[in-house]
Design a protein around this motif. Sequence first.
Motif, short mmCIF file in Angstrom:
data_model
loop_
_atom_site.label_atom_id
_atom_site.label_comp_id
_atom_site.label_asym_id
_atom_site.label_seq_id
_atom_site.Cartn_x
_atom_site.Cartn_y
_atom_site.Cartn_z
N GLN A 1 0.84 -1.39 -0.07
CA GLN A 1 -0.07 -0.08 -0.03
C GLN A 1 0.89 1.23 0.07
OE1 GLN A 1 -2.49 -0.51 3.54
NE2 GLN A 1 -4.04 -1.84 2.27
N ALA A 2 1.96 1.17 0.73
CA ALA A 2 2.92 2.47 0.73
C ALA A 2 3.48 2.55 -0.74
CB ALA A 2 3.75 2.10 1.78
N THR A 3 3.89 1.69 -1.38
CA THR A 3 4.43 1.89 -2.53
C THR A 3 3.24 2.33 -3.51
OG1 THR A 3 5.99 -0.11 -2.09
CG2 THR A 3 5.52 0.65 -4.45
N THR B 1 1.30 6.81 -6.83
CA THR B 1 0.44 7.78 -7.17
C THR B 1 0.78 9.20 -6.81
OG1 THR B 1 -1.32 6.31 -6.43
CG2 THR B 1 -2.02 8.34 -6.37
N LEU B 2 1.40 9.32 -5.72
CA LEU B 2 1.58 11.00 -5.20
C LEU B 2 2.72 11.55 -5.96
CD1 LEU B 2 1.22 10.50 -1.27
CD2 LEU B 2 -0.09 11.77 -2.79
N SER B 3 3.95 10.60 -6.26
CA SER B 3 5.00 10.87 -7.09
C SER B 3 4.76 11.23 -8.74
CB SER B 3 6.09 10.24 -6.79
OG SER B 3 5.85 8.83 -7.38
N LEU C 1 12.08 3.43 -8.47
CA LEU C 1 10.99 3.66 -7.54
C LEU C 1 11.54 4.66 -6.55
CD1 LEU C 1 8.21 2.98 -6.39
CD2 LEU C 1 9.49 0.82 -5.26
N PHE C 2 12.70 4.54 -6.08
CA PHE C 2 13.09 5.37 -5.12
C PHE C 2 14.10 6.44 -5.74
CE2 PHE C 2 12.13 1.53 -2.75
CZ PHE C 2 10.91 2.22 -1.96
N ARG C 3 13.90 7.75 -5.52
CA ARG C 3 14.63 8.69 -6.50
C ARG C 3 15.02 9.74 -5.31
NH1 ARG C 3 11.59 9.46 -11.84
NH2 ARG C 3 11.11 7.18 -12.21
N GLY C 4 16.17 10.52 -5.66
CA GLY C 4 16.49 11.55 -4.84
C GLY C 4 15.54 12.70 -4.91
N LEU D 1 11.47 15.87 -7.54
CA LEU D 1 11.89 14.52 -7.52
C LEU D 1 12.85 14.43 -8.71
CD1 LEU D 1 11.00 12.00 -6.44
CD2 LEU D 1 9.25 11.72 -8.06
N SER D 2 14.01 13.77 -8.48
CA SER D 2 14.97 13.39 -9.77
C SER D 2 14.48 12.39 -10.33
CB SER D 2 16.18 12.84 -9.04
OG SER D 2 17.29 12.49 -9.84
N GLU D 3 15.31 12.40 -11.69
CA GLU D 3 15.04 11.24 -12.46
C GLU D 3 15.73 9.97 -12.21
OE1 GLU D 3 12.60 10.53 -15.02
OE2 GLU D 3 11.59 12.34 -14.26
N GLN D 4 17.06 10.29 -11.43
CA GLN D 4 17.90 9.37 -10.99
C GLN D 4 17.31 8.69 -9.57
OE1 GLN D 4 20.69 9.09 -13.10
NE2 GLN D 4 19.64 10.32 -14.23
N PRO D 5 18.12 7.16 -9.58
CA PRO D 5 17.75 6.53 -8.52
C PRO D 5 18.31 7.39 -7.12
CG PRO D 5 19.47 5.41 -9.51
CD PRO D 5 19.01 6.67 -10.39
N LEU D 6 17.70 7.00 -5.94
CA LEU D 6 18.35 7.39 -4.76
C LEU D 6 19.59 6.67 -4.48
CD1 LEU D 6 17.48 8.99 -1.88
CD2 LEU D 6 16.49 6.96 -1.25
N ASN D 7 20.71 7.49 -4.08
CA ASN D 7 22.01 6.79 -3.66
C ASN D 7 21.84 6.12 -2.56
OD1 ASN D 7 24.36 6.71 -2.27
ND2 ASN D 7 25.31 8.07 -3.89
N ALA D 8 22.28 4.80 -2.56
CA ALA D 8 22.34 3.79 -1.38
C ALA D 8 22.77 4.13 -0.32
CB ALA D 8 23.13 2.55 -1.95
N ASN D 9 23.68 5.19 -0.24
CA ASN D 9 24.04 5.68 1.01
C ASN D 9 23.20 6.85 1.61
OD1 ASN D 9 26.61 4.41 0.62
ND2 ASN D 9 27.57 5.95 -0.48
#
Length: 115
Positions: free
Chosen positions: A11-13, A18-20, A27-30, A37-45
């Motif tokens: 549900q959270a996903t 929907t919101l993003s 899925l997870f972005r900076g 919201l970035s097009e790039q993935p969230l950095n693992a760190n």
Amino acid sequence: MPALKRLCPVQATEQWLTLSGIEQGPLFRGIDRWGHLSEQPLNANSVSRLLRRALLRSGIEAEGYSAHSLRRGFATWASRNQWSTEALMAYVGWRDMQSAARYIESHAPFGEWAR
């Protein structure tokens, strides 16, 4: 993934998508300081830094917490909520019992998977 009764990651996903407005890509972005919201993935760190900031804002000492803490916390929560070893391993993607055992606090009992 199977849905949970509470704190459901499915549900959270769905809400995040929907919101993003994300329709493809990571899925997870900076997110920049202006909320873009970035097009790039969230950095693992970044996950550990985000977790520590959230803990500090909540008044919890953040030293010693990392992204690993999230997986360990979930595994312990699942075990305390009567998830079987097999269900937890399948859900998280562990292939052997030793991997699961490293993440679960020793006093957390294994039980049947409660849904």
